[in-house]
Design an enzyme around this catalytic site. Structure first.
Site: not given
Length: 585
Positions: A386, A406, A472-473
């Site tokens: 991201t 993603e 970062g998820g």
């Protein structure tokens, strides 16, 4: 431990008049310059160029995103999606745009099952066509531009076209991504970023992407619709449906019918500040507010950022928020999402009461907020990736955008130089647990849950104080909450707040970010009952704050990011390594 009582006032939930915006009286004060903060200096400069031409913060954000597509293809681009949170200075109107990718109509709850009837692992589900959602980023840009852009649409593409055609240099992070995650990319991407020896290009090597430049020229001239219908749409559909691994069943109709949707913002209070973020299908706005509100009764200011107790409290509040996130948050067009119940003062008080400053909860379970349907909790499957950006203009308009494909290089597939996302692996692969449907299961047309948390913070006078977001998820939620606490409670600059190390606790085990000032706190955290591991985290945040009537930029010291104002002043403090950075060889 000195504590503060939980605020009794109800959270300021979105206004229902339009179900899309909130408006609040604001005391105006002069703001003297514009600024862009982004994860790459070339992208930030493109946004600043738009501001210098008289463009708005929206114009700057779009140009920045397009350049990120060129120079940071491993993390974002028009082959993916985004969430927008925008503040209009003249009206104090807050609005959001959901440009999240969507599943093809043919997708069903067993979309990620093998022919033998067993679910694929996340690792096996990512490569190829089936993980690709209908891209939403370009539609989001078009909606934002119609709403609050000023410059001509084609002008915004200029910097990206020049870089793609004339060439850009490989950055340290791009090379690191190729080394660590480049094994699943397609032949076109591999050829573009490899030398004669077949190895990833070194840092500083020049790359030209003429097919991407040509695509951007068509989009600049013909508009966003030309991406979603006609030859370009057919090219995307053919690519994902004929993929060697996990071929999809996407149709041109899936692209033609995709729309970027205005959504109700998620707003609430923390101390005397108003915090506004993105609502479902993003979990970010809800989860960030839950973390903050569950901590509000504790005197975080007195504890300070060097306190093991403060980080223990942060970890405990995070666990509770993530548990509810995993249970309840999903696409509200498909499932009932109890946002009001999750953010109700009474429910948050009961959750906060589970937190103690001197011990760690033995186990963490989701709660039962008012209005919650029966659900089961599914595991977090997001991976670091991201990109995030913030833009403000001289009029005081502010835009915060988080954009993604993603994982690194998404599905590994590309079309005309753009990486296609693997966003559908943000769905929970197994649709039923313990005999109950999982909220975030795959369904045709549905948008997967996200952790992206673009956030705008208003000061007690109603003025924009901070625009912040992260990449970062699932760490994004914790990064943003930590930054807000840093600014509000610990009186740090935005730069220092996002540069703080992180304790990331989505479950029972807490990860203390390796190489930060938090490492020495590990023995004290363990003495409080925390299960702790020390490891690097793929963090990357950007922010702009308002200080004494001026915009001040911030860029994560772990990243290559910068903040640049219209006068050319650059904020960049690179003092920490990143899990994804590799030195030149």
């Amino acid at each position: 431990m000195k504590t503060l009582l939980l605020a009794a006032a109800a959270l300021a939930l979105p206004a229902t008049a339009s179900a899309r915006t909130t408006t609040r009286p604001v005391k105006k004060s002069p703001v003297t310059q514009g600024m862009v903060s982004a994860a790459d200096p070339r992208a930030a400069q493109a946004g600043v160029d738009m501001l210098r031409m008289g463009g708005t913060a929206t114009d700057a954000a779009i140009a920045t995103m397009l350049v990120l597509n060129v120079v940071e293809p491993q993390n974002s681009g028009i082959g993916g999606g985004s969430f927008w949170v925008s503040h209009a200075a003249r009206t104090a109107r807050l609005s959001t745009i959901d440009a999240r990718e969507a599943a093809p109509a043919a997708a069903d709850p067993r979309w990620f099952y093998a022919p033998d009837g067993t679910p694929l692992s996340h690792r096996d589900a990512v490569p190829g066509g089936r993980s690709v959602g209908v891209p939403g980023a370009l539609r989001g840009m078009a909606v934002a531009h119609r709403r609050s852009g000023k410059l001509a649409w084609k002008t915004l593409f200029g910097p990206a076209i020049r870089l793609a055609r004339e060439g850009f240099t490989v950055s340290e992070r791009l090379r690191g991504g190729l080394i660590r995650f480049g094994t699943h990319v397609d032949a076109a991407t591999r050829a573009r970023f490899s030398g004669a020896d077949g190895q990833p290009l070194p840092v500083g090597a020049t790359v030209r992407v003429p097919d991407q430049a040509a695509l951007f020229e068509r989009l600049a001239a013909q508009g966003a619709d030309s991406f979603y219908v006609g030859p370009q749409a057919q090219k995307i559909v053919t690519t994902v449906n004929t993929a060697a691994r996990n071929p999809s069943r996407m149709t041109t109709g899936d692209l033609a019918t995709y729309d970027a949707r205005p959504r109700p913002p998620i707003c609430g209070s923390y101390r005397a500040y108003r915090i506004c973020g993105m609502g479902p299908p993003s979990a970010g706005g809800v989860a960030v507010l839950m973390i903050l509100k569950q901590l509000e009764r504790f005197d975080m200011a007195a504890l300070g950022p060097a306190s093991a107790t403060a980080w223990h409290l942060f970890a405990e509040s995070s666990r509770l928020a993530y548990a509810d996130r995993d249970m309840y948050l999903a696409d509200p067009d498909y499932v009932q999402v109890p946002v009001k119940g999750l953010l109700s003062p009474g429910y948050l008080a009961t959750r906060s009461a589970l937190i103690a400053p001197d011990r760690t909860m033995a186990s963490v379970s989701p709660g039962t907020p008012p209005g919650a349907p029966p659900r089961v909790r599914a595991p977090v499957s997001e991976v670091p990736g991201t990109s995030d950006l913030a833009a403000v203009d001289a009029a005081g308009n502010a835009v915060q955008v988080t954009t993604t494909i993603e994982g690194y290089f998404g599905s590994g597939l590309s079309v005309d130089g753009i990486s296609l996302n693997n966003e559908l692996t943000d769905f929970d692969i197994v649709p039923v647990e313990d005999g109950r449907l999982v909220a975030n299961r795959v369904e045709g047309g549905k948008r997967p849950r996200s952790s992206m948390s673009p956030t705008i913070v208003y000061d007690p006078a109603g003025r924009v104080r901070l625009a912040v977001g992260a990449a970062g998820g699932s760490t994004i939620i914790a990064q943003v909450a930590k930054a807000i606490i840093g600014v509000i409670d610990w009186k740090l600059s935005a730069q220092d707040a996002i540069g703080l190390g992180l304790v990331y606790a989505p479950g029972q085990v807490a990860t203390v970010e390796k190489g930060t000032t938090l490492e020495p706190l590990v023995p004290r955290l363990r003495a409080l009952g925390e299960q702790v591991r020390v490891a690097p985290l793929g963090l990357k945040a950007n922010a702009i704050e308002r200080v004494n009537g001026r915009w001040v930029g911030a860029a994560d010291p772990r990243s290559e990011g910068v903040a640049i104002d219209v006068a050319g002043n650059v904020t960049r403090i690179r003092r920490q390594g990143s899990i994804f950075d590799r030195p030149a060889e």
